[in-house]
Enzyme design. Sequence first.
Site, PDB file in Angstrom:
ATOM      1  CE  LYS A 138       3.594  -0.686  -3.966  1.00 24.54           C
ATOM      2  NZ  LYS A 138       3.794  -1.141  -2.284  1.00 24.54           N
TER       3      LYS A 138
ATOM      4  CG  ASP B 183      -0.963  -5.713   4.568  1.00 27.71           C
ATOM      5  OD1 ASP B 183      -1.113  -6.847   5.228  1.00 27.71           O
ATOM      6  OD2 ASP B 183      -0.974  -5.471   3.366  1.00 27.71           O
TER       7      ASP B 183
END
Length: 378
Positions: A123, A228
Site C-alpha cells: 500500500k 472508517d
Amino acid sequence: MGKLDVKILRYLTPEDFRVLTAIEMGMKNHELVPALLATQIANLRYGGVHKLLKEMCKHKLLSYERGKRYDGYRLTNAGYDYLALKVLTQRGTIRSFGNQIGVGKESNIYIVANEEETPLCLKLHRLGRTCFRNIKGKRDYHQHRHSASWLYLSRISATREFAYMKALLDRGFPVPKPIDFNRHCVVMELVEGGPLCNINEVDDVEALYDELMDLIVRLANHGVIHGDFNEFNIMIKDDGKPVIIDFPQMVSTEHENAEAYFERDVNCIRDFFKRRFGYESELYPTFRDISREDSIDAEVKASGFARQIQKEINTFLTENGIDYKEEKDNIDNEDSEDSEEETYESCVDNIEDLKCQLKDLQLQNEIVVKKEFNALTR
Ligand code: ADP
Ligand code: MG
C-alpha cells in the site's frame, strides 16, 4: 500520475539513488532543492550530479521548477516511490511486482511477492493533496507548505497504519499481518477474498452483523475507533470471516468526538446491512456499552508523538515560514488547554497535528534517511 514502472529500479545506479536521496533530504527544509545543495548533500562532483539530475527529470523521478527566489528540484511521487521500493527490495521484503489491485482516495494498492514468491499487499500512501482543505484562507504559505508536506504526511500515514496493524494483530484482531514499511509504503499480508461491498449473499447474515458489531466494541474496549468502518474497509475471506483494513484515520476513544465517530461506524454497518441484505436489528452497540480494558491509542501515541517536542516543532515551523499564531487563529474549535489528544488524533485536519507529524517525521527522517543513504551508496 503514471503507472508504477518498476523496471526502472534495476537501471538506476547507486549514484542515482544518492542524488535522489539528497533531494529528499534537501526537501526537509527547502521547497525546491538547488543543484548546488543537492551536490553538497550527495557529496559528488557538481558536473556529475547535474547530469544525473537532468536524467532523473527525464524519467519523472524529479521535477525542475522555478521558484520565486531560486530554481530547484523536487521529488515527484514516482521518485518517492522508488526510494521506498529500493529499500524494501534491498531488505528482501519484496522481490517482484504484480498488478495494481486498488486505487483509494489516499492510496494505491499493488500485489507484490517476496523471495519465497508469497504474494503480499503493498500500500502506497498518498496524502497531502487534501490535507489543507479544512484550513481557512488561501495564503501563500499554505500553498508553499503544500508541496513538501505530502511527503511527510504520506509517511506518517504509513507509519501510523503499520503501528496500528501491529498493535491490533498482537491482540488477536482480524487484520492483515503487517510485514514491513518504509517511507509511505506498507507491506502487509494479502487478504484472499474481497471487500464486503462486493458481497451480495452470506450464509448467516445475523452472525456476520453480530461479529462486526462485536469488533467495533472490542476495538473501543482497547481504546480505539476505526473511524472508517464500512463495506470498503472490511474484507471477507474465502471462509466467510471478516478482516479489517485501512487504519491511518483511527481515533482514540478519548477523542472529544469519539462518541460521534463510534456511532458513525455502527451506523455504517446498520445502513449497509439494511440496504444490501434487508437486515435490521434492534440490537446495536452504543458508546456507553464500552468498557476500556487496554490502551492501543496510548501505545501507538507513545511510539512517536511526545509533547516535549512541541517547542522544537515551533522552531521548525518558524524556520519553514509557517506563522504558527496566525494559522492557529484560523482554525475553529481549537482548544489550546487540552491540545494533546487533539494533536495526535485529528490526523491531517488541523495544524497542531500537522506540526507533530512534520516534526516526528523530521526526526525519523534524520535517522532513517542517513542510514539508508549510507547503505545505498556504499
Ligand atoms: P484507502 O485508504 O485508499 O481506502 P485501503 O487500505 O482501504 O486504502 O485499500 C483499498 C482497497 O485495496 C481495499 O478496498 C481492498 O480492496 C484492497 N486492499 C487493501 N489492503 C488489502 C489487503 N491486505 N489484501 C487484499 N486487498 C487489499
Ligand atoms: Mg479504504
